[in-house]
Design an enzyme around this catalytic site. Structure first.
Site, PDB file in Angstrom:
ATOM      1  N   TRP A 103      -7.389  -0.010  -3.127  1.00  0.00           N
ATOM      2  CA  TRP A 103      -8.336   0.873  -2.226  1.00  0.00           C
ATOM      3  C   TRP A 103      -9.802   0.644  -2.669  1.00  0.00           C
ATOM      4  CZ3 TRP A 103      -5.889   1.807   1.999  1.00  0.00           C
ATOM      5  CH2 TRP A 103      -4.561   2.140   1.977  1.00  0.00           C
ATOM      6  N   ASP A 172     -13.887   7.905  -3.528  1.00  0.00           N
ATOM      7  CA  ASP A 172     -13.031   7.982  -2.575  1.00  0.00           C
ATOM      8  C   ASP A 172     -11.928   8.765  -3.329  1.00  0.00           C
ATOM      9  OD1 ASP A 172     -10.305   7.773  -1.600  1.00  0.00           O
ATOM     10  OD2 ASP A 172     -10.729   5.430  -1.257  1.00  0.00           O
ATOM     11  N   LYS A 196      -2.543  13.149   1.560  1.00  0.00           N
ATOM     12  CA  LYS A 196      -2.075  12.974   0.182  1.00  0.00           C
ATOM     13  C   LYS A 196      -1.814  14.585  -0.233  1.00  0.00           C
ATOM     14  CE  LYS A 196      -2.652   8.325   0.528  1.00  0.00           C
ATOM     15  NZ  LYS A 196      -3.457   7.471   0.688  1.00  0.00           N
TER      16      LYS A 196
HETATM   17  C1  LIG Z   1      -4.143   6.410   1.184  1.00  0.00           C
HETATM   18  C2  LIG Z   1      -5.358   6.093   0.630  1.00  0.00           C
HETATM   19  C3  LIG Z   1      -6.343   5.405   1.273  1.00  0.00           C
HETATM   20  C4  LIG Z   1      -6.085   5.026   2.916  1.00  0.00           C
HETATM   21  O1  LIG Z   1      -6.411   6.060   3.733  1.00  0.00           O
HETATM   22  P1  LIG Z   1      -6.299   5.936   5.016  1.00  0.00           P
HETATM   23  O2  LIG Z   1      -6.545   7.479   5.535  1.00  0.00           O
HETATM   24  O3  LIG Z   1      -4.835   5.429   5.578  1.00  0.00           O
HETATM   25  O4  LIG Z   1      -7.339   5.292   5.631  1.00  0.00           O
HETATM   26  C5  LIG Z   1      -7.444   5.030   0.610  1.00  0.00           C
HETATM   27  N1  LIG Z   1      -7.901   5.436  -0.542  1.00  0.00           N
HETATM   28  C6  LIG Z   1      -6.919   5.975  -1.244  1.00  0.00           C
HETATM   29  C7  LIG Z   1      -7.230   6.110  -2.915  1.00  0.00           C
HETATM   30  C8  LIG Z   1      -5.812   6.205  -0.935  1.00  0.00           C
HETATM   31  O5  LIG Z   1      -4.759   6.673  -1.693  1.00  0.00           O
END
Ligand SMILES: *Cc1c(COP(=O)(O)O)cnc(C)c1O
Length: 360
Positions: A103, A172, A196
């Site tokens: 990511w 993030d 999540k």
């Molecule tokens: C799942 C995830 C993403 C992607 O998220 P989307 O909402 O599908 O764009 C980005 N960063 C991390 C750390 C993730 O776990």
């Protein structure tokens, strides 16, 4: 109704049953309105109250001051990968990225479209199984970006990286937001896809410092400007109304479960049960370095792909779903976010012990 099973999915992931029950109750009629939560105009009083309450609960839960906007956006965390540099990275500036998994690599790739980037550190040399200790920041970065929990590789920053003084820290936190106490003073911005730890997919939570938002160029398309979303209380266009409702319920649920420190204790306990067993097992091995282990995503392997596959199938047959690891690590991954019950971890360990005892 079909019985619910243990869902170890990395995302979309398990949600608290109480939240699902309350969402269900409001599906046909939000409160006494006679109109279901998904059917209300986002401009009407009942839904505006829902959104205001969700924001208030979010602020209360994480102690978010007036220096920050709380925004409910769309496009997932992946949209933030480019919206961040669009707003905060000038053509002649450099943004610093800590590369600790797929990511963060994707975030870096998008930033490169808008300005200069500097890879502060990377753990790719060992397939992202650790959080690097050394970091080489640039002199005056526009911001420092990191991924607090690496969902795919099962590693997690124990504390925030210390970037150069004055550089906004942007995180993030898609897979560990509100899983532990948060010192927002350290951050310029935190963002997370909801699916999540916060609720349904299709909604992104963005917590961003107001002074940063004002620095963003006004030449960007409206939907790309944080200031426009902020000025319109996240209702510049139709927001994901159901997601905001459900996320508001999740905030309340966390508060009821001891707030961020209470939930952190529960998360630590769940992870410990699983790692303790893994450390003593002669069949299963955790893949992440001990000092970098994630409390949200626990990755492990047997070292034999056939045995892994056999284990995943046997586990599924017993009601433990979603344990197959991401293809870039292989083996197994147990995602045990806030809403995942401790009993599920206890039962999984019992099942693993039994599986182990039956091997050769
Ligand atoms: C799942 C995830 C993403 C992607 O998220 P989307 O909402 O599908 O764009 C980005 N960063 C991390 C750390 C993730 O776990």
């Amino acid at each position: 109704m079909t019985q619910r099973i243990y869902n170890f999915s990395a995302g979309p992931a398990v949600m608290p049953v109480e939240v699902l029950e309350e969402a269900k109750a409001n599906m046909l009629s939000l409160g006494e309105t006679g109109i279901g939560v998904m059917e209300h105009s986002h401009r009407g009083k009942p839904f505006v109250a829902v959104a205001e309450e969700a924001e208030a609960n979010c602020r209360k839960l994480a102690g978010i001051s007036d220096d920050f906007h709380v925004l409910f956006l769309q496009g997932g965390a992946s949209t933030q990968f480019f919206q961040v540099p669009m707003n905060f990275l000038g053509k002649d500036q450099t943004a610093d990225y800590l590369v600790t998994g797929s990511w963060s690599k994707k975030a870096l790739k998008e930033a490169r479209l808008f300005g200069k980037t500097n890879v502060v550190c990377s753990s790719e040399d060992r397939n992202f199984c650790y959080i690097p200790k050394e970091a080489k920041y640039s002199d005056n970065p526009a911001y420092v970006h990191f991924t607090s929990n690496n969902t795919i590789f099962g590693t997690q920053f124990a504390t925030e990286p210390e970037g150069p003084a004055g550089a906004p820290l942007i995180c993030d936190a898609s897979s560990d937001i509100f899983s532990r106490p948060l010192d927002l003073n350290k951050y310029g911005m935190i963002y997370a896809g909801a699916q999540k730890n916060l609720g349904p997919s299709g909604l992104t939570l963005v917590i961003v410092r107001k002074d940063l938002v004002e620095k963003g160029p006004e030449s960007l398309p409206s939907m790309m400007q944080y200031r426009i979303h902020a000025a319109n209380d996240s209702m510049y266009n139709t927001p994901p109304t159901f997601g905001i409702f459900a996320m508001g319920l999740v905030f309340k649920w966390i508060e009821k479960n001891g707030g961020l420190s209470g939930i952190a204790e529960k998360n630590a306990e769940k992870a410990q049960i699983l790692y303790d067993y893994l450390d003593g097992s002669s069949l299963f091995k955790p893949t992440a370095d001990k000092d970098s282990r994630s409390k949200m995503n626990v990755c492990f392997v047997t070292g034999n792909e056939e045995t892994d596959a056999k284990f995943i199938a046997a586990a599924k047959a017993e009601g433990f779903d979603g344990l197959k690891g991401h293809r870039s690590v292989g083996g197994m991954r147990a995602s045990i976010y806030n809403a995942f019950p401790k009993q599920g971890v206890v039962d999984l360990v019992a099942f693993m012990k039994d599986f182990e005892s039956k091997q050769g």
